[in-house]
Design a protein around this motif. Sequence first.
Motif, PDB file in Angstrom:
ATOM      1  N   ALA A  91       0.824  -1.208   0.000  1.00 49.35           N
ATOM      2  CA  ALA A  91       0.000   0.000   0.000  1.00 49.35           C
ATOM      3  C   ALA A  91       0.854   1.251   0.000  1.00 49.35           C
ATOM      4  N   VAL A  92       1.931   1.244   0.772  1.00 47.86           N
ATOM      5  CA  VAL A  92       2.816   2.414   0.828  1.00 47.86           C
ATOM      6  C   VAL A  92       3.464   2.658  -0.530  1.00 47.86           C
ATOM      7  N   ILE A  93       3.997   1.598  -1.142  1.00 45.41           N
ATOM      8  CA  ILE A  93       4.643   1.743  -2.454  1.00 45.41           C
ATOM      9  C   ILE A  93       3.641   2.216  -3.496  1.00 45.41           C
ATOM     10  N   THR A  94       2.452   1.615  -3.501  1.00 42.24           N
ATOM     11  CA  THR A  94       1.429   1.984  -4.484  1.00 42.24           C
ATOM     12  C   THR A  94       0.979   3.422  -4.298  1.00 42.24           C
ATOM     13  N   ALA A  95       0.701   3.810  -3.074  1.00 42.93           N
ATOM     14  CA  ALA A  95       0.218   5.171  -2.815  1.00 42.93           C
ATOM     15  C   ALA A  95       1.273   6.214  -3.166  1.00 42.93           C
ATOM     16  N   LEU A  96       2.523   5.941  -2.808  1.00 47.77           N
ATOM     17  CA  LEU A  96       3.588   6.892  -3.128  1.00 47.77           C
ATOM     18  C   LEU A  96       3.762   7.043  -4.635  1.00 47.77           C
ATOM     19  N   THR A  97       3.736   5.923  -5.355  1.00 49.34           N
ATOM     20  CA  THR A  97       3.921   5.983  -6.803  1.00 49.34           C
ATOM     21  C   THR A  97       2.762   6.684  -7.488  1.00 49.34           C
ATOM     22  N   VAL A  98       1.532   6.274  -7.145  1.00 51.93           N
ATOM     23  CA  VAL A  98       0.362   6.898  -7.750  1.00 51.93           C
ATOM     24  C   VAL A  98       0.294   8.378  -7.382  1.00 51.93           C
ATOM     25  N   GLY A  99       0.548   8.691  -6.119  1.00 50.17           N
ATOM     26  CA  GLY A  99       0.513  10.085  -5.683  1.00 50.17           C
ATOM     27  C   GLY A  99       1.533  10.938  -6.416  1.00 50.17           C
ATOM     28  N   ALA A 100       2.721  10.382  -6.657  1.00 54.18           N
ATOM     29  CA  ALA A 100       3.758  11.141  -7.360  1.00 54.18           C
ATOM     30  C   ALA A 100       3.347  11.435  -8.795  1.00 54.18           C
ATOM     31  N   VAL A 101       2.771  10.452  -9.470  1.00 50.80           N
ATOM     32  CA  VAL A 101       2.360  10.670 -10.857  1.00 50.80           C
ATOM     33  C   VAL A 101       1.160  11.620 -10.923  1.00 50.80           C
ATOM     34  N   VAL A 102       0.209  11.453 -10.005  1.00 54.74           N
ATOM     35  CA  VAL A 102      -0.958  12.328  -9.984  1.00 54.74           C
ATOM     36  C   VAL A 102      -0.551  13.773  -9.730  1.00 54.74           C
ATOM     37  N   ALA A 103       0.475  13.975  -8.920  1.00 52.38           N
ATOM     38  CA  ALA A 103       0.900  15.329  -8.586  1.00 52.38           C
ATOM     39  C   ALA A 103       1.446  16.078  -9.790  1.00 52.38           C
ATOM     40  N   VAL A 104       2.105  15.358 -10.698  1.00 53.61           N
ATOM     41  CA  VAL A 104       2.734  16.041 -11.838  1.00 53.61           C
ATOM     42  C   VAL A 104       1.981  15.841 -13.155  1.00 53.61           C
ATOM     43  N   ARG A 105       1.374  14.674 -13.341  1.00 58.73           N
ATOM     44  CA  ARG A 105       0.663  14.400 -14.583  1.00 58.73           C
ATOM     45  C   ARG A 105      -0.573  13.543 -14.318  1.00 58.73           C
ATOM     46  N   PRO A 106      -1.625  14.127 -13.738  1.00 63.74           N
ATOM     47  CA  PRO A 106      -2.833  13.341 -13.470  1.00 63.74           C
ATOM     48  C   PRO A 106      -3.474  12.778 -14.730  1.00 63.74           C
ATOM     49  N   ASP A 107      -3.197  13.390 -15.877  1.00 63.29           N
ATOM     50  CA  ASP A 107      -3.764  12.904 -17.129  1.00 63.29           C
ATOM     51  C   ASP A 107      -3.207  11.545 -17.530  1.00 63.29           C
ATOM     52  N   LEU A 108      -2.100  11.133 -16.923  1.00 67.41           N
ATOM     53  CA  LEU A 108      -1.504   9.830 -17.237  1.00 67.41           C
ATOM     54  C   LEU A 108      -2.010   8.715 -16.348  1.00 67.41           C
ATOM     55  N   VAL A 109      -2.799   9.030 -15.344  1.00 71.94           N
ATOM     56  CA  VAL A 109      -3.288   8.031 -14.394  1.00 71.94           C
ATOM     57  C   VAL A 109      -4.704   7.619 -14.781  1.00 71.94           C
ATOM     58  N   TYR A 110      -4.853   6.367 -15.166  1.00 76.24           N
ATOM     59  CA  TYR A 110      -6.169   5.878 -15.608  1.00 76.24           C
ATOM     60  C   TYR A 110      -7.224   6.086 -14.526  1.00 76.24           C
ATOM     61  N   GLY A 111      -6.879   5.787 -13.288  1.00 78.61           N
ATOM     62  CA  GLY A 111      -7.852   5.904 -12.209  1.00 78.61           C
ATOM     63  C   GLY A 111      -8.229   7.324 -11.877  1.00 78.61           C
ATOM     64  N   ALA A 112      -7.473   8.308 -12.373  1.00 83.12           N
ATOM     65  CA  ALA A 112      -7.770   9.711 -12.096  1.00 83.12           C
ATOM     66  C   ALA A 112      -8.557  10.368 -13.211  1.00 83.12           C
ATOM     67  N   ARG A 113      -8.871   9.636 -14.268  1.00 80.19           N
ATOM     68  CA  ARG A 113      -9.639  10.234 -15.355  1.00 80.19           C
ATOM     69  C   ARG A 113     -11.014  10.638 -14.858  1.00 80.19           C
ATOM     70  N   GLY A 114     -11.422  11.819 -15.247  1.00 82.12           N
ATOM     71  CA  GLY A 114     -12.714  12.323 -14.800  1.00 82.12           C
ATOM     72  C   GLY A 114     -12.654  13.055 -13.481  1.00 82.12           C
ATOM     73  N   LEU A 115     -11.474  13.040 -12.845  1.00 81.37           N
ATOM     74  CA  LEU A 115     -11.351  13.760 -11.579  1.00 81.37           C
ATOM     75  C   LEU A 115     -11.537  15.255 -11.786  1.00 81.37           C
ATOM     76  N   ALA A 116     -10.985  15.749 -12.870  1.00 82.96           N
ATOM     77  CA  ALA A 116     -11.157  17.156 -13.213  1.00 82.96           C
ATOM     78  C   ALA A 116     -11.308  17.269 -14.717  1.00 82.96           C
ATOM     79  N   LYS A 117     -12.182  18.163 -15.166  1.00 84.20           N
ATOM     80  CA  LYS A 117     -12.390  18.350 -16.580  1.00 84.20           C
ATOM     81  C   LYS A 117     -11.161  19.022 -17.190  1.00 84.20           C
ATOM     82  N   PRO A 118     -10.814  18.644 -18.419  1.00 84.33           N
ATOM     83  CA  PRO A 118      -9.674  19.294 -19.053  1.00 84.33           C
ATOM     84  C   PRO A 118      -9.957  20.765 -19.301  1.00 84.33           C
ATOM     85  N   LEU A 119      -8.934  21.570 -19.207  1.00 84.60           N
ATOM     86  CA  LEU A 119      -9.079  23.007 -19.395  1.00 84.60           C
ATOM     87  C   LEU A 119      -9.425  23.318 -20.834  1.00 84.60           C
TER      88      LEU A 119
END
Length: 390
Positions: free
Chosen positions: A201-229
């Motif tokens: 869980a720690v490894i997964t959360a850190l990795t996903v959190g790092a990618v979401v912080a810089v490129r949320p558009d690359l995270v499949y599970g984050a699609r739809g979190l925010a509408k594209p500008l």
Amino acid sequence: MHVPDGFINAPVSVATGAVAAAAVAVSLRGARRELEGASQGGGYGAERTAPLAGLVAAFIFAVQMLNFPVAAGTSGHLLGGALAAILVGPYTGVLCVSVVLLMQGVLFADGGLTALGVNITDMAIVTTVVAYALFRGLVKVLPRRRPSITVAAFVAALVSVPAAAAAFTGLYALGGTADVPIGKVFTAMVGVHVLIGIGEAVITALTVGAVVAVRPDLVYGARGLAKPLELRTAPVTVPAAPGAGDVTTTAAREAEIDEPEPGTGEAAPAEVAPVPARSARRVWLAGVAAALVCAGGISYYASASPDGLEKVAHDQGIDAKAEDHAAKDSPLADYSVQDIGDPRLSGGLAGVIGVGATLAVGTGVFVVLRRRKAVGSADQPTAQTTGGNG
């Protein structure tokens, strides 16, 4: 949790092989849709997500080499199903972990070849399905914010590991080759893998959190979190000197507003300017570098204690009929390069080779899937036109 040859009898091994083959076939079709859908909501096309999916497989391979201590004389490592499902989608995730397991079994004698179906069923299918189902459920009830993705990833990864342990116990109850009390096996397996799940869980959360912080558009599970500008533009004019006519403002010019339509004197309707796709080259390079560092350097300091399954198998007698791996004489067996005496160099080089091989195979699979999808889409209109003329 790589199951060796001899733990599970032939009938159950064959049955799980059939299940794994069917799941991979379904995942191939599902992965095409996930790769195709990558261009929705983020301007990110499938031609660029295919290499990222291969990178996820290589990264999982590398991090699986980093066994971490979880209890006295026991270690654990990443399974990767939750991480892959959240980053690239559940179907693509199943394929990512399956590629990793195949490379480990064939090249490194890790996980039995006759038990490949068991390992794919347990480590690729169960972890991915359980993790992604729980992740999606949590995302729906948590606030629609980026930290929610990280929290959901942590919980999903945590639960997926003991779920895989319970699934192995069920398979062993059906086809175990040693006569051991299943209740004790279940308690021991789930108990130690709850602890391993915390590390997962720690490894997964850190990795996903790092990618979401810089490129949320690359995270499949984050699609739809925010509408594209979207940049909406409209013609803006300001009075100019007499005789000079209306002049489009500098801001309007920078926004590339349409000029008035010839002969009408009326401006064209306002348009929505699409957000250009952002390159993922930096993310890809950073991911490859991280995988190489983990496999080629940090892996030397990984825990040498047996992992959860090995420990339980030894304590409970599950390994009574374990068989030697068919690839035990492989030049890369046990994650070391044959004939290189320095263990640091031998293990590091084996890790680098594994990352490269997994990256190449994984990327190749997803590029082929993307191209087949593209060819199928291109052929479809032609077929329809031909049918209409007939």
